[in-house]
Design an enzyme around this catalytic site. Structure first.
Site, short mmCIF file in Angstrom:
data_model
loop_
_atom_site.label_atom_id
_atom_site.label_comp_id
_atom_site.label_asym_id
_atom_site.label_seq_id
_atom_site.Cartn_x
_atom_site.Cartn_y
_atom_site.Cartn_z
N SER A 149 20.00 1.17 -3.77
CA SER A 149 18.77 1.93 -3.57
C SER A 149 18.89 2.83 -2.34
O SER A 149 19.71 3.73 -2.32
CB SER A 149 17.58 0.98 -3.47
OG SER A 149 16.38 1.67 -3.78
N LYS A 201 -10.22 4.13 -0.93
CA LYS A 201 -9.85 3.71 0.42
C LYS A 201 -9.15 2.36 0.42
O LYS A 201 -8.30 2.09 1.27
CB LYS A 201 -11.10 3.66 1.31
CG LYS A 201 -10.82 3.33 2.77
CD LYS A 201 -9.86 4.33 3.39
CE LYS A 201 -9.56 3.98 4.84
NZ LYS A 201 -8.50 4.82 5.39
#
Length: 337
Positions: A149, A201
């Protein structure tokens, strides 16, 4: 003066010493001093020592850099608990030093990492390409046990990538995870109260299920980072995008598969990579060295703190909590963060 007064004086003196010691410890960890302490630790960390691995000309040198561990900027200049691992600030300082040092003619980058943060990986990639473009210094990569990765992301711009047949690499892609313990909390009668300024949020909140709209927002972000990953492989490995995407589905692969997929160039260990640099860039007489950290009072304090707190389970758990991120973030990472 009788014995009782002597005893009283000794006790008073002991109390005074203990009081001074406690006050000093608290003062040490006050925010103002902690800030100065972090700055000093960072300054000390940026003072590099050089260890010669192979003797040779000091005017023509090969630098060995190591990325060992998860690529994350923990904000710590030097660990106070446990042994040192990957230090992002220190590593970026090494890259800057390599850019400025005209005696360094080539770089071997050793990678043993499952990857890490999207931002940190991109920072390393950008710095390596900047050095290549502005100085022409070649980078050869030696993949160790794992370079997956983000570990592959930072290897992609290298002039040549060497692997072992047993190296784990690939895992090309982006991941973002969180834990949802809302149902478990409800079972035990725990109620979460959230007051927020907008509908998104508390996106990826661990206390409720994610909505389809939230998933789409996050997926768009991950798709952008994934495209960046694909693009740097297309450019670094000079591969068609469709060929990259064929193996950029998160799969892990060994060294043999990486070479066959054109994600690596050859098999070899560290000595083979150095030999390749010597042969390919006329560096037969080059000195080979690696960077280290200057020993300082900060290093001594590290030892003292470890001896003070010990290596009990509670301390290890505290250290883990202090160095891990608690909020979800995009990662170029293979395995559990």
């Amino acid at each position: 003066m009788n014995s009782k007064r002597w005893i009283a004086l000794v006790v008073a003196a002991a109390v005074l010493v203990v009081s001074l010691l406690v006050n000093s410890v608290f003062t040490l960890f006050q925010s103002d001093f902690a800030s100065d302490f972090d700055e000093l630790m960072a300054t000390e960390t940026n003072k590099f020592e050089e260890t010669v691995i192979e003797q040779g000309s000091a005017n023509s040198r090969i630098a060995v850099l190591e990325v060992d561990g998860a690529i994350q900027d923990t904000g710590e200049a030097s660990p106070l608990f446990g042994t040192a691992g990957y230090n992002h600030e220190f590593f970026m300082g090494q890259l800057e030093q390599i850019k400025e040092d005209d005696s360094i003619k080539a770089v071997m980058l050793k990678i043993n990492s499952p990857g890490g943060g999207v931002v940190e990986s991109a920072e390393i990639y950008d710095k390596i390409t900047e050095i290549q473009e502005e100085t022409g210094k070649p980078f050869y990569v030696s993949m160790e046990a794992m370079a997956a990765s983000g570990g592959y992301y930072i290897a992609a711009p290298a002039d040549k990538i060497f692997v072992n047949k047993e190296t784990l690499t690939g895992s090309i892609g982006v991941i973002m995870q969180s834990v949802n313990y809302g149902e478990l909390a409800e079972r035990y009668g725990v109620d979460f109260v959230t007051i927020k300024s907008g509908p998104y949020k508390d996106i990826m909140s661990p206390t409720r299920d994610m909505t389809n709209e939230e998933r789409e927002l996050l997926q768009e972000m991950l798709d952008d980072s994934y495209q960046s990953f694909v693009d740097i492989i297309v450019e670094g490995r000079d591969m068609p995008e469709e060929e990259v995407r064929a193996v950029a589905d998160g799969r892990i692969m060994n060294g043999r598969q990486a070479v066959e997929a054109n994600l690596a160039d050859d098999f070899g260990y560290e000595e083979d990579v150095i030999a390749g640099l010597r042969n390919d860039f006329d560096l037969a007489d080059a000195q080979v060295f690696k960077y280290g950290v200057s020993q300082s009072w900060a290093s001594l304090l590290n030892v003292k703190v470890q001896s003070l707190f010990g290596n009990d389970i509670e301390t290890q758990m505290l250290a883990k909590l202090m160095t891990e991120y608690s909020s979800p973030r995009m990662m170029y990472l293979y395995g559990d963060k």
